[in-house]
Scaffold this motif. Sequence first.
Motif, short mmCIF file in Angstrom:
data_model
loop_
_atom_site.label_atom_id
_atom_site.label_comp_id
_atom_site.label_asym_id
_atom_site.label_seq_id
_atom_site.Cartn_x
_atom_site.Cartn_y
_atom_site.Cartn_z
N THR A 137 0.84 -1.21 0.00
CA THR A 137 0.00 0.00 0.00
C THR A 137 0.86 1.25 0.00
O THR A 137 0.50 2.27 -0.61
CB THR A 137 -0.94 0.02 1.21
OG1 THR A 137 -0.17 -0.13 2.42
CG2 THR A 137 -1.96 -1.10 1.13
N LEU B 96 -2.38 -1.28 -4.60
CA LEU B 96 -3.56 -1.71 -3.86
C LEU B 96 -4.05 -3.08 -4.32
O LEU B 96 -4.50 -3.89 -3.49
CB LEU B 96 -4.67 -0.67 -4.00
CG LEU B 96 -4.36 0.73 -3.45
CD1 LEU B 96 -5.60 1.61 -3.54
CD2 LEU B 96 -3.87 0.66 -2.01
N ALA C 274 -1.92 -5.61 -2.75
CA ALA C 274 -2.19 -5.69 -1.32
C ALA C 274 -3.44 -6.54 -1.06
O ALA C 274 -3.46 -7.36 -0.13
CB ALA C 274 -2.37 -4.28 -0.75
N VAL D 261 -7.73 -1.02 3.62
CA VAL D 261 -6.72 -0.79 2.57
C VAL D 261 -7.29 0.10 1.48
O VAL D 261 -6.64 1.06 1.03
CB VAL D 261 -6.24 -2.13 1.99
CG1 VAL D 261 -5.44 -1.91 0.70
CG2 VAL D 261 -5.40 -2.88 3.00
N GLY E 125 -7.43 3.73 2.24
CA GLY E 125 -6.16 4.42 2.44
C GLY E 125 -5.76 4.60 3.88
O GLY E 125 -4.96 5.49 4.21
#
Length: 613
Positions: free
Chosen positions: A473, A478, A481, A507, A510
């Motif tokens: 991240t 993303l 992740a 995630v 943010g």
Amino acid sequence: MIDWNRETDRGDWYPDWARRARLSSADEDEILVAWLRMCLEADDVTFPAIAMESDPVNRRAELIKTWLNQRLILVSAEGSQGRGRWVSAPAFLTGPGFSSINAEIELYDRIAEENAWDDHVGEPFLTPFGKMADGRTISCASHFGMPALDVFQRSATAAQHDRLLDVAPVLHDLAQDVDERTQSHLHERINPAVTSVNSAPSPSPQLVARVRELETRANFHFSGVLQDAPTLRLHVDPIGFGHRVEWFVANDTGGLEVDDESTEVSIEVWERERRVAELSAAQRRWAHWSIEMAVHDIERPDVASDRLILVDEPEAALHRSAEARMADYLSTLATDGSTQLLLATHSPELLDLNAASVYEIARRNGRRRLSQLTSVAREDMDELGLLPSDLLRRQRGFILVEGLHDEVVLDELFGDELRRQRVEPLPMRGTTELSPAKIAFLFEYTPAHVFVLLDNVMTAELSDAWGRVLELTADGQLDAAQEALSSAASLNTDEGKKLRKVLTEVVLDGQAARLTPFGLTAADVIEYLPVEVLVPGGTDWRALRERHRVSRETSKKTPKDFKTWLKIALDADFSQESVRAAVQRLDHIPPDLLRLLKTIEAHAQPSDRIQSL
């Protein structure tokens, strides 16, 4: 400083200077120019100027012209309590477009540095009086370097007023001069103030009725808002009416009296305990507020049912029980449909009112922002066991735990350390209550780091997987992740699957850096405790788990929940007292829980976010 261009009642100013300048029939500008000339001329000059650098007549004319453009006055007060008065003098501002004022200030600075006043007798001068926020200098007329509002010059050069009236209504509040405020009210609205009874001057019935009404209304507000509030009394001396109006706190004897069996009206001075100015800070503040409310209620009955009241930190100088009384009264005002309150406060009693609309002003990432505590957020707070005032405690961390037993164990083992770190456990009543919305609420309204503690999740594997997610991240990857979360074996249990959903949302929002998941290898936190303390005859948690599994396979009546079965089948006791006793019997801190404490210490760091206002 007051802007003369405002629509104000200047009636009290005119008689003073119209009388002194013999201009009773002149128009406004003529009176003002006469006043300016008198303020800019020296009095009783008995010897000629020695070295005038410029024509004083032209300088004076230029100053008058500039003032008529700016139209500003300085206002000050003089005298003692009960015998005070207002004084005023013309004010001048430096700045672009006002070269004559800039030049006068430069001249003043040079002459003051040389102490050469005797060389400039008869010249007009401006003396710096202060600075505006934008750096411009405020000045007023002076003689020999002494400003017109200086005590030695006032009698000759400054206008003098018994009343300021409405030149600046806010000035009453800034000065907290409730006697002046009340005097203005009575002087304007009660006429006549004095009647003759048996050839002796006495207050008129209208004055007596108004004083009684003011007292009644002021004490209604004062006793309502302040716990154990003393009784306010108003003394009015109708002889010399313009100078003797005073609020004070009195005993219950003496005072303003009316003989109901005769036509006589009399005013007697109460046996005084304290003037309002001598009350404590909290009492004085709310006494002033109550008196202002009383005057406003009478003067503006048309808006009394539709008013806005602004109060800054109403809880200031109040102890807890008095704070609760204040909050209850203000909430009553706000819920009767006639009044709106706008409060800047840190008071739990006010913030936690059900009817309150709470807004938070906070600094995040170097920027200040305003956010409302919505009804949805309040529901999330209720489910987390929080109140709006809890947001002011500035916790550095919250540990979301599955239930009460987790909270008790952490408190018994690490309570003092968690409080020192300002980290608070919040029971979730099982993983079903763990939701992205609750975590989003904590991110939105607190600066805290959030720890999610779940049973039956492999600690080391979860830590490694989340570390990889944070790296991805941070690089903006993303999708990668999310893939790392999907492939994490530690999240394949029932508890882990629920946690995976929450972590994925964090995630995408943010906020991954503000959350740390932590797994306990044991299926339940109680399984770190001595079994014999909680389960009579118990020797091993794994053996009890196996007995429960077999019982479920052989009987459909066996409860699915392990602890419920232990209570029914083996008379287990999982009360808070028993759990605390079991923690105290530990001969060492379980490694999983010790790692949890170290993880908390590593992440619960101070935030740059300021306290809510």
